[in-house]
Design a protein around this motif. Structure first.
Motif, PDB file in Angstrom:
ATOM      1  N   LEU A  31       0.840  -1.207   0.000  1.00  0.00           N
ATOM      2  CA  LEU A  31       0.000   0.000   0.000  1.00  0.00           C
ATOM      3  C   LEU A  31       0.870   1.251   0.000  1.00  0.00           C
ATOM      4  N   ASN A  32       1.939   1.232   0.824  1.00  0.00           N
ATOM      5  CA  ASN A  32       2.821   2.390   0.894  1.00  0.00           C
ATOM      6  C   ASN A  32       3.519   2.629  -0.446  1.00  0.00           C
ATOM      7  N   PHE A  33       4.043   1.558  -1.048  1.00  0.00           N
ATOM      8  CA  PHE A  33       4.738   1.688  -2.333  1.00  0.00           C
ATOM      9  C   PHE A  33       3.793   2.256  -3.404  1.00  0.00           C
ATOM     10  N   PHE A  69      10.816  10.063   9.477  1.00  0.00           N
ATOM     11  CA  PHE A  69      10.582  11.506   9.252  1.00  0.00           C
ATOM     12  C   PHE A  69      11.424  12.088   8.124  1.00  0.00           C
ATOM     13  N   ARG A  70      12.067  11.220   7.294  1.00  0.00           N
ATOM     14  CA  ARG A  70      12.918  11.741   6.236  1.00  0.00           C
ATOM     15  C   ARG A  70      12.147  11.795   4.943  1.00  0.00           C
ATOM     16  N   GLN A  71      12.324  12.919   4.260  1.00  0.00           N
ATOM     17  CA  GLN A  71      11.739  13.042   2.937  1.00  0.00           C
ATOM     18  C   GLN A  71      12.820  13.572   2.011  1.00  0.00           C
ATOM     19  N   ALA A  72      12.735  13.211   0.756  1.00  0.00           N
ATOM     20  CA  ALA A  72      13.791  13.604  -0.176  1.00  0.00           C
ATOM     21  C   ALA A  72      13.793  15.113  -0.380  1.00  0.00           C
ATOM     22  N   GLU A  73      12.651  15.732  -0.248  1.00  0.00           N
ATOM     23  CA  GLU A  73      12.591  17.175  -0.472  1.00  0.00           C
ATOM     24  C   GLU A  73      12.523  17.923   0.842  1.00  0.00           C
ATOM     25  N   ASP A  74      12.946  19.156   0.782  1.00  0.00           N
ATOM     26  CA  ASP A  74      12.842  20.010   1.956  1.00  0.00           C
ATOM     27  C   ASP A  74      11.361  20.280   2.239  1.00  0.00           C
ATOM     28  N   ILE A 103       8.648  11.563 -10.210  1.00  0.00           N
ATOM     29  CA  ILE A 103       9.664  12.623 -10.058  1.00  0.00           C
ATOM     30  C   ILE A 103      11.069  12.073  -9.787  1.00  0.00           C
ATOM     31  N   GLY A 104      11.163  10.822  -9.335  1.00  0.00           N
ATOM     32  CA  GLY A 104      12.477  10.214  -9.080  1.00  0.00           C
ATOM     33  C   GLY A 104      13.126  10.765  -7.815  1.00  0.00           C
ATOM     34  N   ILE A 105      14.215  10.111  -7.445  1.00  0.00           N
ATOM     35  CA  ILE A 105      14.908  10.480  -6.199  1.00  0.00           C
ATOM     36  C   ILE A 105      16.404  10.567  -6.485  1.00  0.00           C
ATOM     37  N   ALA A 106      17.039  11.610  -5.954  1.00  0.00           N
ATOM     38  CA  ALA A 106      18.495  11.734  -6.142  1.00  0.00           C
ATOM     39  C   ALA A 106      19.194  10.644  -5.335  1.00  0.00           C
ATOM     40  N   ASN A 135       2.631   5.876  -2.730  1.00  0.00           N
ATOM     41  CA  ASN A 135       3.711   6.812  -3.078  1.00  0.00           C
ATOM     42  C   ASN A 135       3.857   6.961  -4.586  1.00  0.00           C
ATOM     43  N   ALA A 136       3.804   5.808  -5.288  1.00  0.00           N
ATOM     44  CA  ALA A 136       3.959   5.851  -6.743  1.00  0.00           C
ATOM     45  C   ALA A 136       2.888   6.744  -7.352  1.00  0.00           C
ATOM     46  N   VAL A 137       1.654   6.595  -6.880  1.00  0.00           N
ATOM     47  CA  VAL A 137       0.553   7.413  -7.412  1.00  0.00           C
ATOM     48  C   VAL A 137       0.788   8.881  -7.036  1.00  0.00           C
ATOM     49  N   LYS A 138       1.236   9.061  -5.760  1.00  0.00           N
ATOM     50  CA  LYS A 138       1.413  10.434  -5.262  1.00  0.00           C
ATOM     51  C   LYS A 138       2.517  11.171  -6.023  1.00  0.00           C
ATOM     52  N   TYR A 139       3.641  10.484  -6.267  1.00  0.00           N
ATOM     53  CA  TYR A 139       4.806  11.172  -6.839  1.00  0.00           C
ATOM     54  C   TYR A 139       4.924  11.022  -8.364  1.00  0.00           C
ATOM     55  N   THR A 140       3.831  10.574  -8.998  1.00  0.00           N
ATOM     56  CA  THR A 140       3.869  10.450 -10.458  1.00  0.00           C
ATOM     57  C   THR A 140       2.750  11.306 -11.052  1.00  0.00           C
ATOM     58  N   GLY A 192       2.113  14.157   3.119  1.00  0.00           N
ATOM     59  CA  GLY A 192       2.756  12.960   3.688  1.00  0.00           C
ATOM     60  C   GLY A 192       3.651  13.351   4.843  1.00  0.00           C
ATOM     61  N   ALA A 193       3.706  12.435   5.852  1.00  0.00           N
ATOM     62  CA  ALA A 193       4.460  12.753   7.060  1.00  0.00           C
ATOM     63  C   ALA A 193       5.879  12.210   7.025  1.00  0.00           C
ATOM     64  N   GLY A 194       6.216  11.483   5.969  1.00  0.00           N
ATOM     65  CA  GLY A 194       7.575  10.940   5.879  1.00  0.00           C
ATOM     66  C   GLY A 194       7.749   9.706   6.744  1.00  0.00           C
ATOM     67  N   LEU A 195       6.657   9.005   7.025  1.00  0.00           N
ATOM     68  CA  LEU A 195       6.744   7.825   7.903  1.00  0.00           C
ATOM     69  C   LEU A 195       6.530   6.516   7.151  1.00  0.00           C
ATOM     70  N   ARG A 218       7.022   0.082  -9.897  1.00  0.00           N
ATOM     71  CA  ARG A 218       7.828   0.941 -10.762  1.00  0.00           C
ATOM     72  C   ARG A 218       6.976   2.126 -11.224  1.00  0.00           C
ATOM     73  N   ASP A 219       7.561   3.322 -11.192  1.00  0.00           N
ATOM     74  CA  ASP A 219       6.785   4.468 -11.686  1.00  0.00           C
ATOM     75  C   ASP A 219       7.640   5.356 -12.572  1.00  0.00           C
ATOM     76  N   THR A 220       6.984   6.286 -13.260  1.00  0.00           N
ATOM     77  CA  THR A 220       7.700   7.232 -14.115  1.00  0.00           C
ATOM     78  C   THR A 220       7.560   8.636 -13.521  1.00  0.00           C
ATOM     79  N   THR A 229      11.908   2.721  -8.935  1.00  0.00           N
ATOM     80  CA  THR A 229      11.366   1.381  -8.698  1.00  0.00           C
ATOM     81  C   THR A 229      11.699   1.028  -7.260  1.00  0.00           C
ATOM     82  N   PHE A 230      10.663   0.806  -6.467  1.00  0.00           N
ATOM     83  CA  PHE A 230      10.855   0.376  -5.077  1.00  0.00           C
ATOM     84  C   PHE A 230      10.727  -1.140  -5.025  1.00  0.00           C
ATOM     85  N   TYR A 231      11.674  -1.774  -4.316  1.00  0.00           N
ATOM     86  CA  TYR A 231      11.680  -3.231  -4.202  1.00  0.00           C
ATOM     87  C   TYR A 231      11.614  -3.640  -2.739  1.00  0.00           C
TER      88      TYR A 231
HETATM   89  P1  ADP Z   1       5.835  10.506   2.657  1.00  0.00           P
HETATM   90  O1  ADP Z   1       4.683  10.461   3.563  1.00  0.00           O
HETATM   91  O2  ADP Z   1       6.552  11.785   2.682  1.00  0.00           O
HETATM   92  O3  ADP Z   1       5.518  10.026   1.281  1.00  0.00           O
HETATM   93  P2  ADP Z   1       7.453   8.118   2.832  1.00  0.00           P
HETATM   94  O4  ADP Z   1       8.233   7.566   3.958  1.00  0.00           O
HETATM   95  O5  ADP Z   1       6.421   7.238   2.215  1.00  0.00           O
HETATM   96  O6  ADP Z   1       6.855   9.486   3.320  1.00  0.00           O
HETATM   97  O7  ADP Z   1       8.489   8.532   1.717  1.00  0.00           O
HETATM   98  C1  ADP Z   1       9.632   9.256   2.084  1.00  0.00           C
HETATM   99  C2  ADP Z   1      10.098  10.118   0.957  1.00  0.00           C
HETATM  100  O8  ADP Z   1      10.571   9.313  -0.107  1.00  0.00           O
HETATM  101  C3  ADP Z   1       9.014  10.937   0.333  1.00  0.00           C
HETATM  102  O9  ADP Z   1       8.813  12.164   1.026  1.00  0.00           O
HETATM  103  C4  ADP Z   1       9.567  11.192  -1.054  1.00  0.00           C
HETATM  104  O10 ADP Z   1      10.479  12.283  -1.036  1.00  0.00           O
HETATM  105  C5  ADP Z   1      10.331   9.919  -1.362  1.00  0.00           C
HETATM  106  N1  ADP Z   1       9.552   8.973  -2.179  1.00  0.00           N
HETATM  107  C6  ADP Z   1       8.882   7.874  -1.760  1.00  0.00           C
HETATM  108  N2  ADP Z   1       8.328   7.204  -2.791  1.00  0.00           N
HETATM  109  C7  ADP Z   1       8.627   7.903  -3.912  1.00  0.00           C
HETATM  110  C8  ADP Z   1       8.369   7.731  -5.334  1.00  0.00           C
HETATM  111  N3  ADP Z   1       7.652   6.691  -5.791  1.00  0.00           N
HETATM  112  N4  ADP Z   1       8.874   8.654  -6.173  1.00  0.00           N
HETATM  113  C9  ADP Z   1       9.599   9.706  -5.719  1.00  0.00           C
HETATM  114  N5  ADP Z   1       9.886   9.911  -4.412  1.00  0.00           N
HETATM  115  C10 ADP Z   1       9.424   9.034  -3.521  1.00  0.00           C
END
Ligand code: ADP
Length: 710
Positions: free
Chosen positions: A466-468, A515-520, A501-504, A471-476, A528-531, A497-499, A558-560
């Motif tokens: 569900l989380n994967f 509590f970590r998120q890729a973006e500030d 925003i991607g992650i550095a 997130n894929a729906v949210k960040y695509t 999203g709370a980053g959990l 797998r999604d197309t 692609t999250f595995y």
């Molecule tokens: P959040 O509630 O912020 O989505 P998550 O723990 O699920 O928290 O994810 C942590 C961070 O990982 C997100 O804030 C986002 O920056 C990055 N992330 C997770 N899944 C994706 C994805 N499919 N594409 C791009 N970034 C992602």
């Protein structure tokens, strides 16, 4: 002997000429024998002086540094060096004859020795011995006495005792001098060599002694104790040989060699002078100064060692300070980072709670106030629902993460068909994805049939997927999302797998941290709370699995996750994932809280179930007694009058088959255990996820036979 034997042979030869034939052969034999005998003698006779390998007997006495025996009893000194060099050149063997000076002079006279080195020229000696023409050194006489003594000349020795070496040049000169000094009364003591004279001076037996100037260069001479004064009568020092042809021949050969040595710079002669006279030029250091220097050097060494030790200690201290500084810096950075994360988390959580709350409260107000059209009203309700769901997710995540933190996670294995799970999520998320213009599908690459039936924890598997997918729906925003799984060795790997925003790369690890998120936070466009991922990671780890991501910025991710593959061989009752109609099945909802009751009622009635309500435990027991048609009880634990545990216990007394599902407070393991002990079949943690609730109901109804697998 050689001559005598030769004469005998000659006589025998003459006899044989006169004698008979018999006699002739006899005499010849004797002659032959005697010839051989003579030959033997000729070979053993020592060579004479002038012949190769001849023996040279050299007189030696103690007069350092000119000639003397060193501590190893080896002859040493300037005369000895030159003598050895000459003997080498002239092919002579040296034999040393050691004796006192007067004895040696006598032995030279009688020819018992062949050479006497270190002899001063006097007319008398020249008449007794053959002296080498070439002198080796020039010397003079000095009076040696204690330092500070007033003795400067022979006249100062009046009524004093003076030591001389017997028959030495000094002795002869003194005798000559005293002959003309009738007033001078010097007591003269004769000694065989300089060492004994020096001993006599030291012991106080004499006041001074006479010796040549080279005495200064001897090791015996101690400048701190004695000094030389009153230098007089220069004289040359020669090698002396016995009188006669043999001595002259030797003298001639020595002269030749001495001349060559004295005229060749760097020859043995000069090297010897350098070696034996050099010590004189070494600066004299008084004993007190020597001691002082030794003390200073020792002090210096102590200071240097102390400095080195201090330096080492300072270095060590600096090093350990630097290390602890580094450690402090690291912990400071960690603390700051923790602080930053905490602030970011609070900001984020507060945002995640306020935003949906605003939505809910604002739109409820709008719903109450306005006279709205049907469509707008529906839209408002949709927004309120969405906001509620978002709020619920945040609260659920916070509770889940704190549960994980306390280590109260448990793994509950059941049989799961992963193909059905993936198919369910494909159809469940498709509407949400297509609303965003994204295609979501199950990849062809997924495990099918019996292979897809495994043993795992269904709740955890759902949570991760569900989380994967969420997130894929949210960040695509465009493109596609694909789900799938495959078997790799003894692992079952799932991927989404999604197309998007991607992650550095530098965030690959951090996003799985709490509590970590890729973006500030401040520039985030996504809720999203980053959990989510940290919960997913904790679930994967609880299943002994692994979680990772592959991604490229602006291209997609692609999250595995991989879990141990535990296939179920036999056909087993399968997990039902498809939603189905409640078909009028009666469910007793024992719930005192009005809001909760309305939520369950709405949810369950939508699925076709019939709801009977009990507001406390006592009511629940009574209703059960009166309604045998009820197929399942949802039992809240915290209720007035009779709590859920007691109500269950009482129901079990008359109905042992009805499935009772307890609703426990979140994370209270103790309550869950108690519920099972009281007679419940299963439990649900509040807040209840409606997917989980429906699946659980279905599972127990099928088990009981109230429902058929569809
Ligand atoms: P959040 O509630 O912020 O989505 P998550 O723990 O699920 O928290 O994810 C942590 C961070 O990982 C997100 O804030 C986002 O920056 C990055 N992330 C997770 N899944 C994706 C994805 N499919 N594409 C791009 N970034 C992602």
């Amino acid at each position: 002997m050689y001559l005598k034997q030769a004469n005998l042979a000659e006589n025998q030869r003459r006899e044989s000429v006169r004698g008979s034939g018999f006699m002739t052969s006899l005499i010849f034999s004797i002659w032959l024998f005697s010839s051989v005998f003579n030959l033997g003698y000729a070979a053993e006779a020592p060579p004479k002086i002038g012949e190769s390998g001849a023996l040279l007997r050299v007189g030696i006495y103690d007069n350092p540094p000119l000639n003397f025996f060193d501590s190893a009893n080896e002859p040493k000194g300037i005369f000895i060096d030159v003598l050895k060099c000459i003997a080498d050149h002239e092919d002579l063997q040296i034999e040393y004859v050691s004796d006192d000076w007067p004895v040696l002079l006598e032995k030279l006279k009688t020819g018992e020795i062949d050479v006497l080195p270190d002899i001063a020229y006097t007319v008398v000696r020249d008449s007794i011995y053959t002296l080498s023409e070439m002198p080796l050194l020039t010397s003079w006489i000095e009076i040696y006495s204690h330092i500070g003594s007033s003795i400067q000349t022979l006249d100062d020795l009046n009524h004093r005792r003076l030591a001389v070496m017997k028959n030495s040049i000094e002795h002869q000169h003194l005798n000559g001098y005293l002959l003309h000094q009738e007033d001078l009364a010097i007591e003269i003591l004769e000694f065989p060599d300089v060492s004994s004279m020096y001993g006599a001076l030291n012991s106080g037996r004499v006041d001074a002694f006479l010796a040549d100037r080279f005495f200064r260069y001897s090791k015996i001479f101690e400048e701190s104790k004695i000094s030389g004064a009153g230098t007089f009568l220069p004289f040359n020092l020669h090698f002396a040989f016995p009188k006669g042809q043999h001595g002259e021949q030797l003298g001639f050969r020595f002269d030749k060699q001495i001349s060559t040595l004295r005229n060749t710079p760097g020859s043995v002669y000069f090297k010897s002078l350098d070696r034996w006279l050099r010590n004189y030029f070494e600066p004299y250091i008084p004993a007190y100064l020597k001691n002082l220097i030794i003390i200073l050097v020792l002090l210096l060494i102590v200071v240097l060692i102390t400095l080195a030790v201090a330096r080492y200690q300072v270095n060590m201290k600096t090093k350990s300070l630097r290390l602890s500084n580094q450690a402090l810096l690291i912990s400071k950075e960690k603390a700051e980072e923790g602080d930053r994360l905490k602030t970011a988390f609070l900001q984020n959580i507060s945002h995640e709670i306020r935003t949906p709350m605003n939505g809910i409260l604002g739109f409820i107000q709008l719903l109450q106030e306005s006279d709205l059209e049907g469509e707008t009203r529906d839209e408002f309700i949709r927004i309120i629902t969405q906001s509620g769901e978002r709020l619920m997710k945040t609260v659920n995540d916070i509770i889940e993460i704190s549960r994980i933190e306390t280590g109260s996670q448990e793994v509950k294995y059941s049989v799961v068909n992963t193909q059905e799970v993936l198919t369910y999520y494909e159809s469940f998320f498709q509407p949400q994805a297509s609303k965003k213009g994204i295609e979501l599908s199950l990849d062809d690459r997924h495990v099918r049939g019996q292979q897809a039936v495994i043993q795992t924890d269904r709740i955890k598997l759902d949570g991760i997927l569900l989380n994967f997918i969420n997130n894929a729906v949210k960040y695509t925003d465009k493109g596609e999302i694909a789900l799938g799984n495959y078997i790799e060795g003894d692992r079952l790997v799932f991927y989404v797998r999604d197309t998007g925003i991607g992650i550095a790369r530098e965030h690959f690890e951090a996003i799985f941290d709490r509590f970590r998120q890729a973006e500030d936070q401040l520039i985030r466009n996504y809720e999203g709370a980053g959990l989510g991922l940290s919960i997913a990671k904790a679930y994967v780890e609880a299943l002994n699995g692994e979680i990772w991501v592959e991604s490229e910025k602006r291209k997609g991710s692609t999250f595995y996750f991989a879990i141990p593959y535990r296939p179920v061989k036999k056909e087993q009752p399968r997990e039902i994932v498809k939603h189905w109609d409640g078909n009028g099945i009666q469910i007793l909802l024992a719930e005192d809280d009005e809001a909760n009751f309305l939520y369950y009622k709405f949810l369950l009635m939508k699925e076709g179930y019939q709801i009977v309500r009990a507001s406390d435990g006592e009511q629940a027991v009574r209703i059960m007694k009166e309604n045998p048609g009820i197929a399942l009880i949802l039992m809240d634990i915290k209720m007035p009058v009779l709590d859920g545990f007691e109500a269950t216990r009482q129901i079990r007394q008359f109905n042992s088959t009805i499935p009772i599902i307890a609703q426990t407070a979140y994370g209270f393991v103790r309550d869950k255990k108690k519920a099972i002990e009281a007679g419940c079949n299963d439990y649900l943690s509040k807040p209840v996820d409606h997917h989980v609730l429906l699946r659980l109901l279905e599972e127990h109804l099928v088990k009981k036979g109230s429902k058929q697998i569809q």
